[in-house]
Design a protein around this motif. Structure first.
Motif, mmCIF file in Angstrom:
data_model
loop_
_atom_site.group_PDB
_atom_site.id
_atom_site.type_symbol
_atom_site.label_atom_id
_atom_site.label_comp_id
_atom_site.label_asym_id
_atom_site.label_seq_id
_atom_site.Cartn_x
_atom_site.Cartn_y
_atom_site.Cartn_z
ATOM 1 N N TYR A 78 41.278 -23.558 -80.190
ATOM 2 C CA TYR A 78 42.365 -23.442 -79.790
ATOM 3 C C TYR A 78 42.214 -22.341 -78.284
ATOM 4 O O TYR A 78 43.480 -22.625 -77.758
ATOM 5 C CB TYR A 78 43.429 -23.180 -80.658
ATOM 6 N N GLY A 79 41.229 -21.646 -78.207
ATOM 7 C CA GLY A 79 40.443 -20.644 -77.238
ATOM 8 C C GLY A 79 40.738 -19.411 -77.587
ATOM 9 O O GLY A 79 40.969 -18.396 -77.153
ATOM 10 N N ILE A 80 40.525 -18.936 -79.319
ATOM 11 C CA ILE A 80 41.791 -17.762 -79.659
ATOM 12 C C ILE A 80 40.176 -17.159 -80.444
ATOM 13 O O ILE A 80 39.083 -18.371 -81.270
ATOM 14 C CB ILE A 80 41.995 -17.288 -80.820
ATOM 15 N N PHE A 113 46.753 -5.201 -76.976
ATOM 16 C CA PHE A 113 47.827 -5.893 -77.152
ATOM 17 C C PHE A 113 48.199 -7.103 -76.920
ATOM 18 O O PHE A 113 47.729 -7.353 -75.484
ATOM 19 C CB PHE A 113 49.022 -5.029 -77.103
ATOM 20 N N GLY A 114 47.499 -7.895 -76.807
ATOM 21 C CA GLY A 114 47.752 -9.323 -76.596
ATOM 22 C C GLY A 114 49.342 -9.930 -76.762
ATOM 23 O O GLY A 114 50.067 -9.585 -76.497
ATOM 24 N N SER A 115 49.211 -11.557 -76.607
ATOM 25 C CA SER A 115 50.740 -12.346 -76.444
ATOM 26 C C SER A 115 51.287 -11.725 -77.561
ATOM 27 O O SER A 115 52.343 -12.507 -78.340
ATOM 28 C CB SER A 115 50.130 -13.778 -76.558
ATOM 29 N N THR A 116 50.621 -11.722 -78.352
ATOM 30 C CA THR A 116 51.225 -11.418 -79.878
ATOM 31 C C THR A 116 50.267 -9.643 -81.276
ATOM 32 O O THR A 116 49.977 -9.935 -80.001
ATOM 33 C CB THR A 116 51.363 -12.692 -81.331
ATOM 34 N N CYS A 133 31.592 -16.623 -67.468
ATOM 35 C CA CYS A 133 32.893 -17.741 -67.455
ATOM 36 C C CYS A 133 33.657 -16.745 -66.160
ATOM 37 O O CYS A 133 34.916 -18.048 -66.139
ATOM 38 C CB CYS A 133 33.214 -18.694 -68.389
ATOM 39 N N ALA A 134 34.658 -15.605 -66.974
ATOM 40 C CA ALA A 134 35.308 -15.120 -65.903
ATOM 41 C C ALA A 134 37.414 -15.367 -66.838
ATOM 42 O O ALA A 134 37.203 -14.932 -66.180
ATOM 43 C CB ALA A 134 35.886 -14.655 -64.485
ATOM 44 N N GLU A 135 36.939 -16.078 -67.543
ATOM 45 C CA GLU A 135 37.711 -16.829 -68.800
ATOM 46 C C GLU A 135 38.600 -15.768 -69.188
ATOM 47 O O GLU A 135 38.323 -14.427 -70.263
ATOM 48 C CB GLU A 135 37.393 -17.932 -69.377
ATOM 49 N N PRO A 136 40.250 -15.553 -69.336
ATOM 50 C CA PRO A 136 40.878 -14.196 -70.593
ATOM 51 C C PRO A 136 40.396 -15.285 -71.608
ATOM 52 O O PRO A 136 41.040 -16.584 -71.587
ATOM 53 C CB PRO A 136 42.138 -13.783 -69.878
ATOM 54 N N PHE A 137 40.936 -14.401 -73.168
ATOM 55 C CA PHE A 137 41.013 -15.007 -74.261
ATOM 56 C C PHE A 137 41.686 -14.096 -75.546
ATOM 57 O O PHE A 137 41.348 -12.390 -75.222
ATOM 58 C CB PHE A 137 40.376 -15.856 -74.805
ATOM 59 N N ASP A 138 42.314 -14.565 -75.950
ATOM 60 C CA ASP A 138 42.988 -13.651 -77.200
ATOM 61 C C ASP A 138 41.550 -13.394 -78.077
ATOM 62 O O ASP A 138 40.763 -14.694 -78.038
ATOM 63 C CB ASP A 138 44.168 -14.087 -77.770
ATOM 64 N N ILE A 189 50.779 -19.342 -83.518
ATOM 65 C CA ILE A 189 49.378 -19.731 -83.327
ATOM 66 C C ILE A 189 50.063 -21.027 -83.653
ATOM 67 O O ILE A 189 49.513 -21.287 -85.169
ATOM 68 C CB ILE A 189 48.458 -19.329 -83.888
ATOM 69 N N PRO A 190 49.674 -22.394 -82.880
ATOM 70 C CA PRO A 190 50.706 -23.645 -84.207
ATOM 71 C C PRO A 190 49.841 -24.813 -84.302
ATOM 72 O O PRO A 190 49.993 -25.246 -85.167
ATOM 73 C CB PRO A 190 51.525 -23.915 -82.985
ATOM 74 N N ALA A 191 48.132 -23.713 -83.730
ATOM 75 C CA ALA A 191 46.834 -24.601 -84.024
ATOM 76 C C ALA A 191 46.633 -24.706 -85.869
ATOM 77 O O ALA A 191 45.677 -24.924 -85.615
ATOM 78 C CB ALA A 191 46.020 -24.381 -82.920
ATOM 79 N N VAL A 192 46.922 -23.396 -86.076
ATOM 80 C CA VAL A 192 46.777 -23.434 -86.980
ATOM 81 C C VAL A 192 48.348 -23.232 -88.306
ATOM 82 O O VAL A 192 48.653 -22.828 -88.079
ATOM 83 C CB VAL A 192 45.944 -21.513 -87.526
ATOM 84 N N THR A 193 47.502 -23.568 -89.373
ATOM 85 C CA THR A 193 48.730 -23.060 -90.532
ATOM 86 C C THR A 193 48.858 -21.293 -91.270
ATOM 87 O O THR A 193 47.455 -21.287 -91.265
ATOM 88 C CB THR A 193 48.585 -24.899 -91.580
#
Length: 164
Positions: free
Chosen positions: A104-106, A140-143, A154-159, A23-27
């Protein structure tokens, strides 16, 4: 040895901006993965890291990224050590880290008692529209540290970052 003369603050500064590889948006500091910088018994310094999961597939990349940042700052003698106990918890994510995850959308996890349960089974807040009319699609998501959710409005998927 330059590193033995350096302060813990200089070490923290050298690794403060190392991004999380997944998740490169966070350190790593935002996520609380950088647990501490300590003086060892021999007078040298060590960076203590705690991965989000014991079997986190990014652990080696995290350690390597910290090593590169230390080496670039001339802190080659600073040791890196993984610490698994007590285990990492989402409560270690900083407020800035939670804000960055959201941007970042999470969906960031709730803190402490706000979680309700260790699995944070309550509704997730959609990072796109703010709705709490959301449904978990997959645990289980992307990680391994995230679950996949969908917003009913809004029908958007998100982590959603899992609480642990």
């Amino acid at each position: 040895m330059v590193a033995l003369l350096d302060s813990a603050d200089r070490i923290r500064e050298a690794i403060a901006d190392v991004p999380d590889p997944e998740i490169p948006a966070v350190t790593l500091a935002d996520l609380g993965i950088i647990r501490d910088v300590r003086v060892r018994d021999d007078g040298g310094y060590e960076v203590l890291l705690t991965p989000t999961y014991t079997g986190c597939p990014a652990t080696l990349v995290i350690e390597t990224s910290v090593r590169i940042a230390l080496d670039r700052a001339g802190l080659c003698a600073v040791a890196i050590r993984s610490v698994l106990s007590p285990p990492w918890t989402t409560d270690w994510i900083s407020d800035a880290g939670r804000d960055k995850l959201h941007a970042y959308g999470i969906a960031p996890p709730a803190r402490g008692d706000g979680r309700g349960t260790i699995k944070d089974e309550g509704p997730a807040t959609c990072p796109q529209c703010g709705s709490v009319r959301t449904t978990e699609i997959s645990r289980f998501g992307s990680t391994p540290c995230k679950a996949l959710w969908r917003c009913e409005d809004c029908a958007e998927p998100f982590d959603r970052f899992k609480c642990i």
